[in-house]
Each structure stands twice: as C-alpha cells, then as structure tokens.
Design a protein around this motif. Structure first.
Motif, mmCIF file in Angstrom:
data_model
loop_
_atom_site.group_PDB
_atom_site.id
_atom_site.type_symbol
_atom_site.label_atom_id
_atom_site.label_comp_id
_atom_site.label_asym_id
_atom_site.label_seq_id
_atom_site.Cartn_x
_atom_site.Cartn_y
_atom_site.Cartn_z
ATOM 1 N N LYS A 106 -16.981 -13.618 -0.222
ATOM 2 C CA LYS A 106 -16.810 -14.384 -1.471
ATOM 3 C C LYS A 106 -16.608 -13.439 -2.649
ATOM 4 O O LYS A 106 -15.741 -13.660 -3.503
ATOM 5 C CB LYS A 106 -18.013 -15.282 -1.706
ATOM 6 C CG LYS A 106 -18.078 -16.442 -0.739
ATOM 7 C CD LYS A 106 -19.351 -17.230 -0.915
ATOM 8 C CE LYS A 106 -19.424 -18.327 0.106
ATOM 9 N NZ LYS A 106 -20.423 -18.136 1.114
ATOM 10 N N VAL A 147 -13.012 -11.920 -2.383
ATOM 11 C CA VAL A 147 -11.939 -12.811 -2.837
ATOM 12 C C VAL A 147 -11.925 -12.875 -4.360
ATOM 13 O O VAL A 147 -10.859 -12.806 -4.992
ATOM 14 C CB VAL A 147 -12.075 -14.215 -2.213
ATOM 15 C CG1 VAL A 147 -11.118 -15.203 -2.863
ATOM 16 C CG2 VAL A 147 -11.823 -14.158 -0.711
ATOM 17 N N LEU A 156 -8.816 -11.509 -6.606
ATOM 18 C CA LEU A 156 -8.088 -12.341 -7.570
ATOM 19 C C LEU A 156 -8.048 -11.683 -8.951
ATOM 20 O O LEU A 156 -7.007 -11.698 -9.623
ATOM 21 C CB LEU A 156 -8.715 -13.731 -7.656
ATOM 22 C CG LEU A 156 -8.464 -14.641 -6.458
ATOM 23 C CD1 LEU A 156 -9.290 -15.912 -6.567
ATOM 24 C CD2 LEU A 156 -6.990 -14.958 -6.298
ATOM 25 N N VAL A 195 -0.936 -13.684 -3.105
ATOM 26 C CA VAL A 195 -2.032 -14.586 -3.481
ATOM 27 C C VAL A 195 -2.137 -15.724 -2.463
ATOM 28 O O VAL A 195 -3.245 -16.106 -2.068
ATOM 29 C CB VAL A 195 -1.835 -15.120 -4.915
ATOM 30 C CG1 VAL A 195 -2.798 -16.262 -5.215
ATOM 31 C CG2 VAL A 195 -2.017 -14.003 -5.921
ATOM 32 N N ILE A 196 -1.005 -16.252 -2.023
ATOM 33 C CA ILE A 196 -1.027 -17.293 -0.981
ATOM 34 C C ILE A 196 -1.640 -16.747 0.293
ATOM 35 O O ILE A 196 -2.452 -17.419 0.947
ATOM 36 C CB ILE A 196 0.396 -17.855 -0.743
ATOM 37 C CG1 ILE A 196 0.836 -18.677 -1.947
ATOM 38 C CG2 ILE A 196 0.461 -18.691 0.533
ATOM 39 C CD1 ILE A 196 2.291 -19.092 -1.933
ATOM 40 N N VAL A 238 -5.383 -16.680 -0.053
ATOM 41 C CA VAL A 238 -5.978 -18.010 0.117
ATOM 42 C C VAL A 238 -6.043 -18.378 1.602
ATOM 43 O O VAL A 238 -7.083 -18.859 2.092
ATOM 44 C CB VAL A 238 -5.190 -19.065 -0.693
ATOM 45 C CG1 VAL A 238 -5.643 -20.470 -0.353
ATOM 46 C CG2 VAL A 238 -5.333 -18.793 -2.185
ATOM 47 N N ALA A 274 -8.757 -16.417 3.210
ATOM 48 C CA ALA A 274 -10.084 -16.949 2.899
ATOM 49 C C ALA A 274 -10.412 -18.156 3.776
ATOM 50 O O ALA A 274 -11.536 -18.266 4.289
ATOM 51 C CB ALA A 274 -10.170 -17.306 1.420
ATOM 52 N N VAL A 275 -9.443 -19.033 3.971
ATOM 53 C CA VAL A 275 -9.666 -20.206 4.821
ATOM 54 C C VAL A 275 -9.935 -19.778 6.256
ATOM 55 O O VAL A 275 -10.877 -20.257 6.904
ATOM 56 C CB VAL A 275 -8.462 -21.169 4.743
ATOM 57 C CG1 VAL A 275 -8.550 -22.264 5.796
ATOM 58 C CG2 VAL A 275 -8.355 -21.765 3.354
#
Length: 143
Positions: free
Chosen positions: A26, A29, A33, A54-55, A58, A61-62
């Motif tokens: 966490k 990320v 960012l 950036v995509i 994300v 992270a998922v």
C-alpha cells in the motif's frame, strides 16, 4: 472435523509476512503514484507512456491484492488450491516489480530501492508459501 487437540499447520510466519507485505505494498503504490506525479511535472515524460505505466500500476495493485488474499486464505484454511494460486501469482507480480525496477521509461533511484524491497517481500512470501504447502501436503490425511 478436527478435534480440540489437533495440530494446526498454518504458518504464523507466512501470515505475518503477508500482513507486513500488504502494508508495504500500500505504501509502495502511494509512493509510486507520487513519483509519477513528480516525473510527469519535472521530466519530459511522453503522455502515452505515463498513462500506460499508471494503468499497469493499477492492474499490478489489483493482482497483488488477489495474490495476497489467496495466499492468506490458503494458509489460514490450510487448503492447497488457494495457496497454489497465490504461489502461481508470484510470477506476474515479480515481473511487474521488475518492470518498475528496470524497464519503465524513467527509473529513479528511490524506485529502484522500493522495487528491490518489494521483490524481496515476494521472494520471502514465495518461500514461506512453498513451505506451508509442503506442510499441508505432508500432514494431509489423504496424502
């Protein structure tokens, strides 16, 4: 159903490592960012590259949330399938860390350090997941 004196095969060390790895991710990320905002303002960063990175962050992270959840679920319930899925997802997670470590458009020194720590967490979690899996297999009543 297990009796009151049955031995648990769940790995406390793995669970602690997953907990602290989740906290670290966490933080990773959030910092990544902020670094993207910095790079977008200070460096000549092509818009298409920063958008795709950036995509990718994300999606990364998922995928990490799924891997961490499956590993914790497999460990706590002593089930092999979620643990094997967590082990399998270590491969794309490691490559995502490698991308941000080495292959993105601009790599800052802080990103090198953050990604090296992330890869160390994944490697340690993988070792503990394998150890837990072997313990589950060894102590399985069906093995």
């Amino acid at each position: 159903m297990a009796g009151p004196h049955s031995k648990s095969n769940s790995s406390v060390a793995l669970q602690v490592l997953l907990y602290f790895g989740g906290i670290y991710f966490k933080l990773y990320v959030f910092l990544e960012l902020l670094i993207f905002i910095y790079k977008g303002n200070v460096l000549a960063y092509p818009t298409s590259n920063i958008t795709s990175e950036v995509i990718l962050l994300v999606l990364f992270a998922v995928l990490e949330m799924v891997r961490s959840f499956m590993a914790a679920k497999g460990n706590l319930t002593e089930r092999k399938v979620p643990l094997v899925l967590g082990i399998t997802l270590c491969i794309p997670i490691f490559f995502a860390f490698m991308f941000f470590f080495q292959w993105q458009t601009y790599v800052l020194r802080i990103e090198t350090i953050l990604n090296a720590i992330g890869m160390a967490f994944v490697a340690l979690e993988l070792l503990f997941m394998l150890a837990a899996l072997f313990a589950f297999i060894r102590n399985s009543p069906y093995a």
